[in-house]
Design an enzyme around this catalytic site. Structure first.
Site, PDB file in Angstrom:
ATOM      1  N   SER B 112       0.802  -1.220   0.000  1.00 24.45           N
ATOM      2  CA  SER B 112       0.000   0.000   0.000  1.00 24.45           C
ATOM      3  C   SER B 112       0.838   1.274   0.000  1.00 24.45           C
ATOM      4  CB  SER B 112      -0.948   0.006   1.207  1.00 24.45           C
ATOM      5  OG  SER B 112      -0.227   0.163   2.392  1.00 24.45           O
ATOM      6  N   LYS B 149       0.465   4.233   6.835  1.00 25.23           N
ATOM      7  CA  LYS B 149       0.003   5.089   5.745  1.00 25.23           C
ATOM      8  C   LYS B 149       0.501   6.518   5.958  1.00 25.23           C
ATOM      9  CE  LYS B 149      -3.060   2.097   3.851  1.00 25.23           C
ATOM     10  NZ  LYS B 149      -2.479   0.957   4.597  1.00 25.23           N
TER      11      LYS B 149
END
Lengths: 190, 190
Positions: B112, B149
């Site tokens: 990701s 993230k």
DNA sequence: AGTATAAGTGAACACCCGTTCACCAGTCAA
DNA sequence: TTGACTGGTGAACGGGTGTTCACTTATACT
């Protein structure tokens, strides 16, 4: 103050001063008044694995008590404070550097290896060595210029391939001398 | 055997044994027969900067003689053996780790953050801290799950954004707790 | 040739180091 | 209550430590 905490205090001294404290220095460290108290504590910390002795009896930090605590996958989450004791710790130096004499740190310029996850400004840890395999990322001198690329081989001839479609593979006209192999990439965020 | 070489030999002892050799041990190291010879050598190595003394007079490795020699840009090429003396050296541990107590090493799972140059299998050095800014890469717990993230903010609300167009930004339904900030990424090639 | 200077030997010394011994106070179980 | 155990004090000791002094040898420069 428990055993773990006291071991940490000694190892912090070591990390600060780059040497082990003497028993007299530990007196102050723990507010003891007898070196014998220190002696007994040290013996316990040795059997507990926080400290150890080298061949000649000198005190050294215990095996596996490096700098960083290593955890599992990100998804696994952080362990609680209690579990931390079980974790493995290691020194980045020991982990990444195999031969200190021939290892160098270079700052990367250019975007030619972007698809290998190496970007401008990253640091690469390279080792001057003759043991290179095709497929390795190498630092090489081709026709008088220095670059970092993948080392490839086609029909017995070695050439350099960038990890960026905007760049062309480099087939050496004259000389292709491999100077070093990239062992690790380190990107530090400020 | 020149001065540089002798300094290296002492520092190699230190890297091996994690402590400085005593003068008697240096006798064997240099095939000297008098500790006075060692004494004079050490004094010279101290003024040369290879070694130094801490506050209480104990011998420690000199400032700036860590583990790795740092070079300039890749394009600049390697310096010759003579020039090497001028180079800066540093310990990866000291360079990357600010607060050892709250620093952890995690292995990355998933793709990701691929566009931030962080790939599956990479190691990230994270620091448990409250000092987070938007734009930092963070390890967070959202609605009971752990991820890594970018931390973003829109109209006063914080959310997580992956660096991969195949993934969607995460707007927390219930809780968003930042656990740690990513300070560095380390990718080691076998 | 003469003479500074650097580099190493050998011995002596004061001091700090880790170890050890005897002893004491508190705690916990039988 | 006794007894064993843990964790600490205080003092003493032998040995290793870094330092120093006097002397020797080799190198280099006038």
């Amino acid at each position: 103050m428990n055993e773990r905490e006291r071991g940490d205090r000694i190892l912090n001294f070591y990390n600060d001063k780059r040497r082990m404290p003497s028993y007299r220095e530990m007196l102050k460290l723990f507010s003891f008044k007898s070196t014998n108290a220190v002696h007994k504590l040290v013996e316990k910390l040795i059997t507990a694995g926080f400290l150890s002795r080298d061949g000649s009896g000198h005190l050294v930090p215990g095996e596996g008590w490096g700098q960083v605590r290593m955890l599992g996958l990100v998804e696994a989450g952080f362990p609680t404070a209690v579990e931390e004791v079980e974790l493995d710790t290691l020194s980045l130096d020991d982990w990444l550097i195999e031969k200190k004499e021939s290892t160098y740190l270079l700052r990367v310029k250019g975007e030619s290896m972007i698809n290998a996850g190496i970007r401008e400004g990253d640091m690469v840890l390279v080792e001057k060595t003759a043991r290179v395999k095709t497929g390795d990322i190498v630092v090489a001198e081709v026709d008088g210029e220095w670059t970092m690329k993948y080392l490839r081989e086609k029909s017995g001839e070695r050439y350099l391939e960038p990890a960026n479609p905007d760049f062309q593979p480099i087939f050496p006209r004259e000389t292709l001398s491999i100077v070093a192999v990239v062992k690790a990439v380190i990107r530090k965020y400020t």
